[in-house]
Design an enzyme around this catalytic site. Structure first.
Site, PDB file in Angstrom:
ATOM      1  N   SER A  17      10.259 -11.197  -8.239  1.00 36.38           N
ATOM      2  CA  SER A  17      10.078 -10.917  -9.661  1.00 36.38           C
ATOM      3  C   SER A  17       9.086 -11.910 -10.243  1.00 36.38           C
ATOM      4  O   SER A  17       9.366 -13.108 -10.331  1.00 36.38           O
ATOM      5  CB  SER A  17      11.414 -11.042 -10.398  1.00 36.38           C
ATOM      6  OG  SER A  17      11.159 -11.148 -11.788  1.00 36.38           O
ATOM      7  N   HIS A  41       8.018  -6.959  -8.050  1.00 35.80           N
ATOM      8  CA  HIS A  41       8.882  -6.516  -9.144  1.00 35.80           C
ATOM      9  C   HIS A  41       8.305  -7.018 -10.470  1.00 35.80           C
ATOM     10  O   HIS A  41       8.115  -8.209 -10.665  1.00 35.80           O
ATOM     11  CB  HIS A  41      10.291  -7.063  -8.926  1.00 35.80           C
ATOM     12  CG  HIS A  41      11.307  -6.582  -9.916  1.00 35.80           C
ATOM     13  ND1 HIS A  41      11.923  -5.347  -9.820  1.00 35.80           N
ATOM     14  CD2 HIS A  41      11.815  -7.155 -11.025  1.00 35.80           C
ATOM     15  CE1 HIS A  41      12.776  -5.193 -10.825  1.00 35.80           C
ATOM     16  NE2 HIS A  41      12.726  -6.279 -11.573  1.00 35.80           N
ATOM     17  N   ASP A  43       8.778  -7.177 -14.431  1.00 40.02           N
ATOM     18  CA  ASP A  43       9.753  -7.068 -15.519  1.00 40.02           C
ATOM     19  C   ASP A  43       9.048  -6.899 -16.854  1.00 40.02           C
ATOM     20  O   ASP A  43       8.358  -7.800 -17.328  1.00 40.02           O
ATOM     21  CB  ASP A  43      10.628  -8.328 -15.554  1.00 40.02           C
ATOM     22  CG  ASP A  43      11.654  -8.326 -14.437  1.00 40.02           C
ATOM     23  OD1 ASP A  43      12.360  -7.308 -14.297  1.00 40.02           O
ATOM     24  OD2 ASP A  43      11.737  -9.326 -13.708  1.00 40.02           O
ATOM     25  N   MET A  45       9.522  -6.305 -20.805  1.00 38.92           N
ATOM     26  CA  MET A  45      10.511  -6.484 -21.884  1.00 38.92           C
ATOM     27  C   MET A  45       9.836  -6.331 -23.234  1.00 38.92           C
ATOM     28  O   MET A  45       8.748  -6.871 -23.448  1.00 38.92           O
ATOM     29  CB  MET A  45      11.123  -7.880 -21.795  1.00 38.92           C
ATOM     30  CG  MET A  45      11.759  -8.193 -20.460  1.00 38.92           C
ATOM     31  SD  MET A  45      12.373  -9.874 -20.436  1.00 38.92           S
ATOM     32  CE  MET A  45      13.053  -9.949 -18.780  1.00 38.92           C
ATOM     33  N   HIS A  74      10.106  -2.550 -13.754  1.00 38.53           N
ATOM     34  CA  HIS A  74      11.435  -2.480 -14.370  1.00 38.53           C
ATOM     35  C   HIS A  74      11.241  -2.498 -15.883  1.00 38.53           C
ATOM     36  O   HIS A  74      10.928  -3.542 -16.456  1.00 38.53           O
ATOM     37  CB  HIS A  74      12.241  -3.688 -13.860  1.00 38.53           C
ATOM     38  CG  HIS A  74      13.605  -3.810 -14.429  1.00 38.53           C
ATOM     39  ND1 HIS A  74      14.361  -4.962 -14.300  1.00 38.53           N
ATOM     40  CD2 HIS A  74      14.379  -2.941 -15.131  1.00 38.53           C
ATOM     41  CE1 HIS A  74      15.530  -4.790 -14.890  1.00 38.53           C
ATOM     42  NE2 HIS A  74      15.561  -3.579 -15.412  1.00 38.53           N
ATOM     43  N   MET A  76      12.436  -2.653 -19.278  1.00 37.69           N
ATOM     44  CA  MET A  76      13.542  -3.009 -20.187  1.00 37.69           C
ATOM     45  C   MET A  76      13.035  -2.794 -21.599  1.00 37.69           C
ATOM     46  O   MET A  76      12.830  -3.740 -22.368  1.00 37.69           O
ATOM     47  CB  MET A  76      13.955  -4.468 -19.930  1.00 37.69           C
ATOM     48  CG  MET A  76      14.652  -4.653 -18.584  1.00 37.69           C
ATOM     49  SD  MET A  76      14.728  -6.376 -18.069  1.00 37.69           S
ATOM     50  CE  MET A  76      13.153  -6.503 -17.229  1.00 37.69           C
ATOM     51  N   MET A 144      22.074  -3.885 -12.121  1.00 38.30           N
ATOM     52  CA  MET A 144      21.786  -5.251 -12.578  1.00 38.30           C
ATOM     53  C   MET A 144      22.949  -6.180 -12.251  1.00 38.30           C
ATOM     54  O   MET A 144      24.111  -5.849 -12.510  1.00 38.30           O
ATOM     55  CB  MET A 144      21.538  -5.265 -14.096  1.00 38.30           C
ATOM     56  CG  MET A 144      20.281  -4.543 -14.552  1.00 38.30           C
ATOM     57  SD  MET A 144      18.761  -5.210 -13.850  1.00 38.30           S
ATOM     58  CE  MET A 144      18.773  -6.896 -14.480  1.00 38.30           C
ATOM     59  N   ASP A 182      19.350  -6.922  -8.966  1.00 35.39           N
ATOM     60  CA  ASP A 182      18.393  -7.755  -9.689  1.00 35.39           C
ATOM     61  C   ASP A 182      19.143  -8.736 -10.580  1.00 35.39           C
ATOM     62  O   ASP A 182      19.891  -8.330 -11.465  1.00 35.39           O
ATOM     63  CB  ASP A 182      17.504  -6.811 -10.532  1.00 35.39           C
ATOM     64  CG  ASP A 182      16.432  -7.524 -11.338  1.00 35.39           C
ATOM     65  OD1 ASP A 182      16.240  -8.731 -11.161  1.00 35.39           O
ATOM     66  OD2 ASP A 182      15.777  -6.831 -12.147  1.00 35.39           O
TER      67      ASP A 182
HETATM   68  C1  DX5 Z   1      16.151  -9.981 -15.692  1.00 36.97           C
HETATM   69  C2  DX5 Z   1      15.054  -9.428 -14.809  1.00 36.97           C
HETATM   70  C3  DX5 Z   1      15.064  -9.982 -13.436  1.00 36.97           C
HETATM   71  C4  DX5 Z   1      14.853 -11.458 -13.377  1.00 36.97           C
HETATM   72  C5  DX5 Z   1      15.473 -11.988 -12.136  1.00 36.97           C
HETATM   73  O1  DX5 Z   1      16.086  -9.364 -16.914  1.00 36.97           O
HETATM   74  O2  DX5 Z   1      15.211  -8.038 -14.692  1.00 36.97           O
HETATM   75  O3  DX5 Z   1      14.133  -9.307 -12.602  1.00 36.97           O
HETATM   76  O4  DX5 Z   1      13.518 -11.834 -13.397  1.00 36.97           O
HETATM   77  O5  DX5 Z   1      15.333 -13.356 -12.153  1.00 36.97           O
HETATM   78  P1  DX5 Z   1      16.258 -14.322 -11.297  1.00 36.97           P
HETATM   79  O6  DX5 Z   1      16.045 -13.946  -9.875  1.00 36.97           O
HETATM   80  O7  DX5 Z   1      15.749 -15.653 -11.654  1.00 36.97           O
HETATM   81  O8  DX5 Z   1      17.675 -14.060 -11.735  1.00 36.97           O
HETATM   82 ZN    ZN Z   2      13.989  -6.889 -13.173  1.00 38.82          ZN
END
Ligand code: DX5
Ligand code: ZN
Length: 229
Positions: A17, A41, A43, A45, A74, A76, A144, A182
């Site tokens: 990630s 991956h 993320d 947001m 991903h 979000m 998750m 994740d």
């Molecule tokens: C959380 C993200 C994850 C996050 C994981 O909202 O979806 O992908 O980056 O990070 P670690 O591995 O540090 O928990």
């Molecule tokens: Zn993620």
């Protein structure tokens, strides 16, 4: 843009990630771990579905030229339908939307129509029943193991019952669905997740916040394989 291959369904995939990487040097981050990882991956947001803002299609587009890995996005975000095409154009290979945002059947259909791999995500407190009706229409189920929004949180072992249930259902119905976890994945928790049936492991801090991200990725892969035996 051509969609890259996600690899065989059910095979172990390590997905770093980039949320935990240095945003000033993302290209270098994906290249440094390339040899020991399978996907990237991403993320996304929006500060609305989750209380944090990360990156969007423009950053993805810039990063695309530095990696030939499957870009696992991903989302979000509260209104994924509005941005799917932009992510596709920017170089996403798969987009995962959250079941909690609603309108799921339609967003899945939109994702499929764009030629993207289709993922569906569920928060730790969302029951398996919420995603079960869509299993036949998706390529990836993301369960998750932390509440989304931030990296560096602790792995929630209690989600493993849901992972086992999902694995049972995917295998029993012969569905071509990858099962991803994740949040809080490291050398210790990776085998717990693979033992429960997960085959795609996302790891952020346990890879990028280490002295050698490449070695850390390999250590997670080996621990994950041990959990499968
Ligand atoms: C959380 C993200 C994850 C996050 C994981 O909202 O979806 O992908 O980056 O990070 P670690 O591995 O540090 O928990
Ligand atoms: Zn993620």
């Amino acid at each position: 843009m051509e969609i890259l291959d996600a690899g065989p369904v059910g095979a172990l995939r390590i997905a770093p990630s980039i949320l935990a990487a240095d945003f000033g040097a993302l290209a270098k981050a994906v290249q440094v771990v390339d040899a020991q990882t399978d996907w990237v991956h991403v993320d996304v947001m929006d500060g609305h579905f989750v209380p944090n803002i990360s990156i969007g299609p423009l950053v993805l587009q810039s990063l695309r030229q530095y990696s030939q890995r499957f870009f696992d996005c991903h989302l979000m975000i509260s209104d994924p339908a509005r941005y799917l095409e932009a992510f596709k154009k920017a170089g996403a290979d798969g987009c995962t939307v959250h079941v909690e945002v609603g309108n799921t059947a339609s967003v899945i259909a939109d994702t499929r129509a764009l030629g993207l791999r289709v993922g569906l995500a569920a928060n730790p407190d969302t029951p398996f029943d919420a995603v079960e009706p869509f299993l036949g229409d998706i390529d990836l189920l993301l369960l998750m193991t932390v509440f989304p929004g931030f990296g560096g949180q602790s792995f929630m072992t209690e989600v493993m019952d849901k992972v086992s249930l999902a694995r049972k259902e995917i295998d029993a119905s012969h569905l071509g669905v990858n099962l991803e976890v994740d949040g809080g994945i490291d050398e210790v928790t990776a085998p717990i997740a693979t033992r429960a049936g997960a085959n795609v492991l996302v790891a952020g801090s346990a890879i990028f916040n280490q002295p050698s991200p490449l070695d850390a990725a390999l250590a997670i892969r080996e621990a994950a394989l041990a959990g499968q035996r």
